[in-house]
Scaffold this active site. Structure first.
Site, PDB file in Angstrom:
ATOM      1  N   GLU A 115       0.824  -1.218   0.000  1.00  0.00           N
ATOM      2  CA  GLU A 115       0.000   0.000   0.000  1.00  0.00           C
ATOM      3  C   GLU A 115       0.853   1.261   0.000  1.00  0.00           C
ATOM      4  O   GLU A 115       0.336   2.369   0.073  1.00  0.00           O
ATOM      5  CB  GLU A 115      -0.960  -0.005   1.197  1.00  0.00           C
ATOM      6  CG  GLU A 115      -2.243  -0.775   0.918  1.00  0.00           C
ATOM      7  CD  GLU A 115      -2.014  -2.134   0.271  1.00  0.00           C
ATOM      8  OE1 GLU A 115      -2.302  -2.258  -0.939  1.00  0.00           O
ATOM      9  OE2 GLU A 115      -1.545  -3.067   0.935  1.00  0.00           O
ATOM     10  N   ARG A 153      14.786   8.559 -24.401  1.00  0.00           N
ATOM     11  CA  ARG A 153      14.647   8.866 -25.828  1.00  0.00           C
ATOM     12  C   ARG A 153      14.807  10.354 -26.128  1.00  0.00           C
ATOM     13  O   ARG A 153      14.859  10.747 -27.302  1.00  0.00           O
ATOM     14  CB  ARG A 153      13.345   8.293 -26.400  1.00  0.00           C
ATOM     15  CG  ARG A 153      12.097   8.749 -25.714  1.00  0.00           C
ATOM     16  CD  ARG A 153      10.904   7.983 -26.229  1.00  0.00           C
ATOM     17  NE  ARG A 153      10.704   8.203 -27.662  1.00  0.00           N
ATOM     18  CZ  ARG A 153      10.315   9.360 -28.200  1.00  0.00           C
ATOM     19  NH1 ARG A 153      10.096  10.406 -27.426  1.00  0.00           N
ATOM     20  NH2 ARG A 153      10.160   9.471 -29.499  1.00  0.00           N
TER      21      ARG A 153
HETATM   22  N1  4FD Z   1       0.148   5.941 -10.868  1.00  0.00           N
HETATM   23  C1  4FD Z   1       1.539   4.544  -9.450  1.00  0.00           C
HETATM   24  C2  4FD Z   1       2.726   4.376  -8.767  1.00  0.00           C
HETATM   25  C3  4FD Z   1       2.843   3.373  -7.815  1.00  0.00           C
HETATM   26  C4  4FD Z   1       1.744   2.547  -7.569  1.00  0.00           C
HETATM   27  C5  4FD Z   1       2.717   2.490  -4.592  1.00  0.00           C
HETATM   28  C6  4FD Z   1       2.694   4.549  -2.715  1.00  0.00           C
HETATM   29  C7  4FD Z   1       1.524   2.872  -4.007  1.00  0.00           C
HETATM   30  C8  4FD Z   1       0.497   3.685  -9.186  1.00  0.00           C
HETATM   31  C9  4FD Z   1       3.909   4.157  -3.296  1.00  0.00           C
HETATM   32  C10 4FD Z   1       1.504   3.897  -3.074  1.00  0.00           C
HETATM   33  C11 4FD Z   1       3.902   3.126  -4.242  1.00  0.00           C
HETATM   34  C12 4FD Z   1       1.370   5.626 -10.471  1.00  0.00           C
HETATM   35  C13 4FD Z   1       2.760   1.389  -5.627  1.00  0.00           C
HETATM   36  N2  4FD Z   1       0.609   2.717  -8.284  1.00  0.00           N
HETATM   37  N3  4FD Z   1       1.742   1.566  -6.627  1.00  0.00           N
HETATM   38  O1  4FD Z   1       2.356   6.195 -10.905  1.00  0.00           O
END
Ligand code: 4FD
Length: 254
Positions: A115, A153
């Site tokens: 989480e 890139r």
């Molecule tokens: N939308 C993103 C990045 C990570 C993620 C995570 C806090 C959750 C979506 C830190 C909460 C890491 C995104 C892992 N989900 N999940 O860039």
């Protein structure tokens, strides 16, 4: 450019970067990618990297210690080396941010799982928090890979002869114009005559107008920040919507 990625899945990162433009950039020494396994910095017989949330509730949180210690071992090259957390709470990544990061010497990515990470990692170590879009992933690795790809890139000599990174989508804040290659007639659909004309001025004007038309159809909010000439704005009022783009179900329909 050097990329350091802190992750529980270093092989996921190192295998993905071997392909395509990133793979070429690695071969050419334009980028250097290191992956550090956060578990290597965990303590105890079980090397645990996560724990239950204080206050209770669903899921697990990444412990601060392993991430903190892993970051302390990352060699800092050059002047600018921000530590970036990938999370849904970050600034939404876009082409402008890719250009900004491409100016720096090193990017250090923290990839959370579960989480998320203990808030004190944000307080103590994180310089920037980036989200690749408004959705939840099972970890930050795919986000770090997206940012590394988009940045790589843009680096000089990363796109060897394959095109110019100043000519593609978003270089001018507009969507790309339609592309065609041989054959000139495919399944009854002809390539627009102008592209076969050899008249480079006409081709440039046609592509620019198609970019503007497509942007208006699909992403009208982008037109507010795109740089349009006054004559392009009046031309925009004149040009109709393309047949396909007009069809119901093809647009955002909002
Ligand atoms: N939308 C993103 C990045 C990570 C993620 C995570 C806090 C959750 C979506 C830190 C909460 C890491 C995104 C892992 N989900 N999940 O860039």
């Amino acid at each position: 450019m050097r990329f350091d990625v802190l992750t529980l899945f270093p092989e996921m990162v190192l295998s993905a970067v071997r392909y395509g433009i990133m793979g070429k950039a690695l071969d050419r020494g334009i980028v250097d990618v290191r992956a550090l396994n956060i578990r290597d910095f965990a303590r105890g017989p079980h090397r645990t990297t996560d724990d239950r949330p204080y206050g209770g509730g669903y899921g697990m949180v990444m412990k601060p210690g392993p991430i903190f210690r892993a970051l302390q071992t990352v060699e800092r090259t050059g002047k600018a080396h921000p530590v970036i957390l990938l999370s849904p709470q970050g600034e939404v990544f876009n082409q402008r941010l890719a250009w900004e990061l491409a100016e720096l010497d090193q990017l250090i990515f923290v990839c959370g799982r579960y989480e998320g990470v203990d808030e004190r990692i944000r307080d103590l170590c994180i310089d920037r928090e980036i989200s690749i879009g408004d959705y939840v992933l099972s970890g930050g690795e795919l986000g770090a890979l997206v940012v590394m790809d988009a940045v790589t890139r843009l680096l000089p000599h990363a796109l060897g002869g394959e095109g110019s990174n100043t000519e593609d989508s978003f270089a001018d804040g507009l969507l790309e114009y339609p592309h065609y290659t041989r054959p000139s007639l495919f399944q009854g659909i002809a390539v627009p005559e102008v592209l076969l004309s050899g008249n480079h001025e006409r081709i440039r004007t046609w592509r620019r107008m198609e970019s503007i038309r497509r942007t208006r159809e699909r992403r009208p909010e982008l037109l507010r920040t795109a740089e349009l000439d006054p004559d392009e704005i009046s031309a925009l009022a004149q040009i109709g919507r393309s047949k396909r783009d007009d069809e119901p179900g093809n647009g955002p329909g909002l």
